[in-house]
Design an enzyme around this catalytic site. Structure first.
Site, PDB file in Angstrom:
ATOM      1  N   LYS A  10      50.040  65.262 -26.349  1.00 18.15           N
ATOM      2  CA  LYS A  10      50.431  64.283 -27.037  1.00 18.15           C
ATOM      3  C   LYS A  10      49.888  62.858 -26.301  1.00 18.15           C
ATOM      4  O   LYS A  10      50.219  62.655 -25.241  1.00 18.15           O
ATOM      5  CB  LYS A  10      51.916  64.163 -27.248  1.00 18.15           C
ATOM      6  CG  LYS A  10      52.454  62.993 -28.299  1.00 18.15           C
ATOM      7  CD  LYS A  10      53.990  62.964 -28.461  1.00 18.15           C
ATOM      8  CE  LYS A  10      54.292  62.118 -29.315  1.00 18.15           C
ATOM      9  NZ  LYS A  10      53.895  60.427 -28.878  1.00 18.15           N
ATOM     10  N   ASN A 189      45.457  58.158 -22.676  1.00 15.98           N
ATOM     11  CA  ASN A 189      45.059  58.865 -21.752  1.00 15.98           C
ATOM     12  C   ASN A 189      45.622  58.874 -20.285  1.00 15.98           C
ATOM     13  O   ASN A 189      45.022  59.005 -19.174  1.00 15.98           O
ATOM     14  CB  ASN A 189      43.621  57.843 -21.422  1.00 15.98           C
ATOM     15  CG  ASN A 189      42.734  57.693 -22.635  1.00 15.98           C
ATOM     16  OD1 ASN A 189      42.395  58.890 -23.239  1.00 15.98           O
ATOM     17  ND2 ASN A 189      42.206  56.630 -22.907  1.00 15.98           N
ATOM     18  N   ARG A 190      46.999  59.058 -20.335  1.00 16.41           N
ATOM     19  CA  ARG A 190      47.818  59.212 -19.263  1.00 16.41           C
ATOM     20  C   ARG A 190      47.732  58.051 -18.280  1.00 16.41           C
ATOM     21  O   ARG A 190      48.229  58.222 -17.205  1.00 16.41           O
ATOM     22  CB  ARG A 190      47.547  60.561 -18.646  1.00 16.41           C
ATOM     23  CG  ARG A 190      47.654  62.038 -19.441  1.00 16.41           C
ATOM     24  CD  ARG A 190      49.171  61.865 -19.911  1.00 16.41           C
ATOM     25  NE  ARG A 190      49.321  63.285 -20.722  1.00 16.41           N
ATOM     26  CZ  ARG A 190      49.377  63.496 -21.882  1.00 16.41           C
ATOM     27  NH1 ARG A 190      49.240  62.455 -22.682  1.00 16.41           N
ATOM     28  NH2 ARG A 190      49.650  64.710 -22.494  1.00 16.41           N
ATOM     29  N   LEU A 191      47.493  57.079 -18.562  1.00 15.51           N
ATOM     30  CA  LEU A 191      47.286  55.959 -17.887  1.00 15.51           C
ATOM     31  C   LEU A 191      48.501  55.063 -17.980  1.00 15.51           C
ATOM     32  O   LEU A 191      48.653  53.984 -18.465  1.00 15.51           O
ATOM     33  CB  LEU A 191      46.084  55.093 -18.157  1.00 15.51           C
ATOM     34  CG  LEU A 191      44.914  55.732 -18.013  1.00 15.51           C
ATOM     35  CD1 LEU A 191      43.692  54.631 -18.196  1.00 15.51           C
ATOM     36  CD2 LEU A 191      44.559  56.153 -16.546  1.00 15.51           C
ATOM     37  N   HIS A 192      49.990  55.932 -17.587  1.00 14.74           N
ATOM     38  CA  HIS A 192      51.087  55.152 -17.954  1.00 14.74           C
ATOM     39  C   HIS A 192      51.388  54.084 -17.198  1.00 14.74           C
ATOM     40  O   HIS A 192      50.909  53.660 -16.071  1.00 14.74           O
ATOM     41  CB  HIS A 192      52.089  56.246 -17.751  1.00 14.74           C
ATOM     42  CG  HIS A 192      51.689  57.343 -18.410  1.00 14.74           C
ATOM     43  ND1 HIS A 192      51.552  57.950 -19.615  1.00 14.74           N
ATOM     44  CD2 HIS A 192      51.799  58.750 -17.695  1.00 14.74           C
ATOM     45  CE1 HIS A 192      51.405  59.083 -19.775  1.00 14.74           C
ATOM     46  NE2 HIS A 192      51.470  59.762 -18.493  1.00 14.74           N
TER      47      HIS A 192
END
Length: 211
Positions: A10, A189-192
């Site tokens: 997600k 893009n999982r660049l939290h």
């Protein structure tokens, strides 16, 4: 049975964290996020995972009952497994998993008992049956069946019939005094976004962490 979840993905697109817009006080920032979790109608926004350890690690979900500049308070049986671990090692971590908002708050610190008067004040605010439940359950002890628990509850209910229910000497609150508080916001893009407040003397240092 297929346990492969590698395709379960997600993207997190709801929001981000601008460090300059955060309150300099992490407790005030937590209050802002907690209010937003309440307004979003999340199920049990006060639910938090509590991790403790002695020779082994324990984790469970408990409910936050109040917080202020001193720390975050929860209640439990002082004879429970978590309490035994806390008494051996007065450190722990709590995590608020506000997944519907794509957020987490992670808090690490020392754990201490609150005063008996503070515990009594909260205990007296509980529904009567919840007060009885505290007396009926020997938390974390093994029982043969649920009937044992039901019978203990019935026995305590009869014992305190038409009486005020006293605070058990084996029940009360703990306060986690934070040394660090991390605010996590899911991003694309999982660049939290991860912003951590770390206690230093009488104040807090704030840093951005790589995801």
């Amino acid at each position: 049975m297929n346990g492969d979840l590698s395709n379960l993905r997600k993207e997190y697109l709801k929001s981000g964290i601008d460090k300059d817009e955060l309150d300099i006080d992490p407790i005030k920032q937590f209050s802002i996020w907690f209010d937003q979790a309440m307004q979003a109608g999340l199920i049990e926004p006060s639910a938090m995972s509590l991790a403790t350890a002695d020779n082994e690690i324990g984790i469970r979900t408990v409910l936050l009952k109040f917080f202020d500049e001193k720390g975050f308070v929860f209640f439990t049986n002082y004879d429970s497994k978590k309490s035994i671990q806390i008494e051996k090692r007065q450190q722990g971590a709590i995590l608020f998993p506000w997944l519907a908002l794509e957020r987490q708050v992670r808090i690490i610190g020392n754990i201490e008992k609150i005063t008996k008067n503070e515990s009594l004040k909260y205990f007296q605010s509980r529904p009567r049956d919840s007060q009885i439940g505290a007396w009926a359950s020997k938390q974390s002890s093994k029982i043969d069946s649920r009937d044992v628990l039901v019978d203990q509850f019935a026995s305590m209910k009869k014992k305190f019939e038409n009486k005020d229910i006293p605070l058990p000497d084996f029940w009360g609150g703990y306060r986690l005094v934070p040394n660090s508080i991390e605010f996590w916001q899911g991003r694309e893009n999982r660049l939290h976004d991860r912003i951590i407040y770390e206690r230093e003397n009488d104040g807090w240092n704030t840093s951005r962490l790589s995801p």
